[in-house]
Design a protein around this motif. Structure first.
Motif, PDB file in Angstrom:
ATOM      1  N   LEU A 307       0.831  -1.212   0.000  1.00 25.26           N
ATOM      2  CA  LEU A 307       0.000   0.000   0.000  1.00 25.26           C
ATOM      3  C   LEU A 307       0.864   1.260   0.000  1.00 25.26           C
ATOM      4  O   LEU A 307       0.575   2.231  -0.715  1.00 25.26           O
ATOM      5  N   LYS A 308       1.947   1.245   0.775  1.00 27.27           N
ATOM      6  CA  LYS A 308       2.838   2.407   0.798  1.00 27.27           C
ATOM      7  C   LYS A 308       3.476   2.626  -0.573  1.00 27.27           C
ATOM      8  O   LYS A 308       3.569   3.771  -1.056  1.00 27.27           O
ATOM      9  N   TYR A 311       0.868   4.167  -3.046  1.00 27.48           N
ATOM     10  CA  TYR A 311       0.621   5.604  -2.891  1.00 27.48           C
ATOM     11  C   TYR A 311       1.778   6.430  -3.455  1.00 27.48           C
ATOM     12  O   TYR A 311       1.571   7.470  -4.097  1.00 27.48           O
ATOM     13  N   THR A 312       3.004   5.979  -3.233  1.00 29.02           N
ATOM     14  CA  THR A 312       4.153   6.711  -3.780  1.00 29.02           C
ATOM     15  C   THR A 312       4.140   6.671  -5.302  1.00 29.02           C
ATOM     16  O   THR A 312       4.356   7.690  -5.963  1.00 29.02           O
ATOM     17  N   LYS A 314       1.569   6.242  -7.228  1.00 26.20           N
ATOM     18  CA  LYS A 314       0.422   7.043  -7.675  1.00 26.20           C
ATOM     19  C   LYS A 314       0.813   8.515  -7.839  1.00 26.20           C
ATOM     20  O   LYS A 314       0.538   9.148  -8.863  1.00 26.20           O
ATOM     21  N   GLY A 315       1.484   9.050  -6.820  1.00 28.14           N
ATOM     22  CA  GLY A 315       1.869  10.462  -6.886  1.00 28.14           C
ATOM     23  C   GLY A 315       2.812  10.761  -8.037  1.00 28.14           C
ATOM     24  O   GLY A 315       2.684  11.792  -8.711  1.00 28.14           O
ATOM     25  N   LEU A 326      -6.530   3.335  -7.360  1.00 30.28           N
ATOM     26  CA  LEU A 326      -6.084   2.239  -6.514  1.00 30.28           C
ATOM     27  C   LEU A 326      -7.250   1.288  -6.248  1.00 30.28           C
ATOM     28  O   LEU A 326      -8.374   1.731  -6.006  1.00 30.28           O
ATOM     29  N   THR A 329      -7.493   1.683  -0.878  1.00 30.67           N
ATOM     30  CA  THR A 329      -6.818   2.893  -0.419  1.00 30.67           C
ATOM     31  C   THR A 329      -6.469   2.839   1.059  1.00 30.67           C
ATOM     32  O   THR A 329      -5.899   3.780   1.605  1.00 30.67           O
ATOM     33  N   ASN A 330      -6.843   1.743   1.708  1.00 32.99           N
ATOM     34  CA  ASN A 330      -6.518   1.569   3.124  1.00 32.99           C
ATOM     35  C   ASN A 330      -6.375   0.080   3.421  1.00 32.99           C
ATOM     36  O   ASN A 330      -6.396  -0.742   2.503  1.00 32.99           O
TER      37      ASN A 330
END
Length: 486
Positions: A307-308, A311-312, A314-315, A326, A329-330
């Motif tokens: 997940l980490k 997110y990286t 994605k940015g 995603l 998302t959690n």
């Protein structure tokens, strides 16, 4: 029986320059590096994949070890590494199929469902250039429900196999020697093989060289190496696991026609995939979640790292102008069928499933999976075959091209152990209607890999490398920009 094959050369730019395109895109490293390491590769052949990774330039701090959980997390199963097998006896006899003369009746029947590598037969092959036999037949899109990766519901599995059989029947077509005009085709163990000489001529490699069991195809920008009796194929020192091993038939080194169509050609000529088009959305699937922790590592759990990383990534992709979604998302559990259904609703997209591996303490390295093509085994490295075709097989060429882009970029950048671009029928890939891959970013159970995976700066650099690979893949598939075209 001697083959009476006719070889007619292609214009240089149409074949060889596509290798340059791959190299420039950063997929396959450099041919110069492959030459420099060729002798070392021969010596390293006997070493196991369990050797520790080289020291990486990314500074990392050892994180605190993960606290113990009261309940053991679910462990993700990864197929065992491919075992190298030598097919049948040495130098087996095989049926050679000469190129048919114009007007002769095509051969019929007796062929297992494999990629349809040629269109309708030409009525005159006498003066024609070698036919491009690498386009894949697309499986029909009648559906099945994706369920669990390793334990699908029996009723769903039965329905899935029935639908697969129907797709296989629809996709099967009789192939004749005329479809392979300009190629040397040999039939062996109910499969078609293409001689190394044919591959050398079509792709305009400068040299074809054999040394013992090693077979080299070389050009100024590309070096491809196969080993007789082995599934392993190296392209500019990036490892691929073929569906079938290279064999020697009637004194000629040969590669299966399926591997030519579904692996070699899409990797060497991504812009020729045809169905490949630009995409504006990336579906990132962080593996596991919720009660499914994935692999339990030395410093933490796979679900959290995935997940980490998602997110990286994605940015970074959003800064490149792409839309990113995603699947979770959690820390929530989502079934594999739910992930696939979510991805299939998003048009003009590709799918990247992010995972981290588990195994013995010595297991290390990077591996990337694409869906096994129809006509190969369900488990990579096996010599068996089946006729199953799934939704995801509609995108075989795009799948292997995307896997190549990501895998080669990560392995080359970090100098991690290369476990190969592999094929398997993970449920998360079978039902996809979009190009998709499953990426394994190292072993959380290996001390060296785990230390890197738990470090924020390593994951950040890993995300940057994957993002660059996605952009390279996008550029390489641009239609109308084929190298050598006029």
């Amino acid at each position: 029986m001697k083959a009476t094959s006719t070889f007619v050369t292609r214009p240089l730019g149409k074949a060889l320059s596509v290798g340059l395109a791959c190299a420039l895109a950063g997929w396959l490293g450099s041919a110069q590096g492959a030459v420099k390491k060729s002798t070392e590769d021969e010596k390293e052949k006997s070493k196991t994949e369990s050797k520790q990774t080289e020291k990486i330039s990314v500074p990392v701090k050892p994180p605190a070890k993960a606290p113990a959980k009261t309940t053991a997390p679910a462990k993700k199963t990864t197929p065992a590494p491919a075992k190298k097998t030598t097919p049948a006896p040495a130098k087996p006899k095989a049926e050679e199929k000469p190129v048919e003369k114009s007007g002769e009746k095509p051969a019929e029947g007796g062929k297992p469902p494999t990629a349809d590598m040629g269109g309708s037969a030409s009525t005159d092959t006498k003066d024609a250039a070698p036919k491009d036999v690498t386009s894949s037949s697309k499986a029909s899109s009648d559906g099945h429900n994706d369920s669990e990766m390793h334990g699908p519901d029996p009723e769903e599995e039965a329905a899935e196999k029935a639908a697969s059989a129907a797709r296989a029947k629809a996709a099967t077509s009789t192939t004749t020697s005329r479809d392979m005009a300009g190629w040397e085709l040999i039939r062996y163990q109910e499969r078609d093989y293409v001689s190394a000489a044919s591959i050398h001529r079509f792709y305009r490699f400068n040299e074809l060289k054999e040394n013992g069991n090693s077979v080299w195809f070389t050009s100024p920008v590309l070096i491809m190496k196969g080993t007789k009796g082995s599934h392993e194929l190296l392209i500019n020192n990036i490892k691929f696991v073929m569906s079938y091993p290279m064999v020697e038939l009637n004194g000629k080194s040969c590669i299966s026609r399926l591997d030519l169509c579904k692996l070699i050609d899409p990797v060497l000529r991504p812009s020729y995939i045809g169905k490949g088009s630009t995409f504006d959305t990336v579906i990132i699937d962080p593996g596991h979640g919720g009660h499914d922790s994935g692999a339990k590592g030395i410093y933490g759990y796979e679900k959290d790292y995935a997940l980490k990383l998602a997110y990286t990534l994605k940015g970074i992709l959003e800064k490149q102008g792409l839309r990113v979604m995603l699947t979770r998302t959690n820390d929530t559990f989502i079934s594999l069928g739910g992930r696939v259904a979510y991805a299939n609703k998003v048009p003009n997209s590709i799918y990247v499933s992010l995972h981290f591996n588990s195994g013995g303490s010595s297991a290390t390295g990077i591996e990337t999976f694409a869906l096994s093509p129809q006509g190969s085994a369900s488990v990579y490295g096996s010599n068996s075959s089946d006729g199953y075709a799934f939704r995801g097989n509609q995108r075989d060429s795009e799948n292997i091209a995307l896997a190549t882009a990501i895998h080669a970029s990560v392995v080359s950048h970090f100098k991690l152990v290369d476990r190969g671009v592999k094929r398997a029928r993970w449920h998360v890939l079978r039902g996809l209607e979009r190009p998709g891959v499953l990426f394994e970013g190292g072993f959380v159970t290996n001390a060296t890999d785990a230390r890197l995976i738990a470090a924020d700066n390593f994951r950040s650099e890993l995300a940057t490398t994957i993002a660059q690979a996605v952009m390279n893949y996008r550029r390489a598939l641009q239609p109308g920009k084929r190298p050598g075209s006029r």
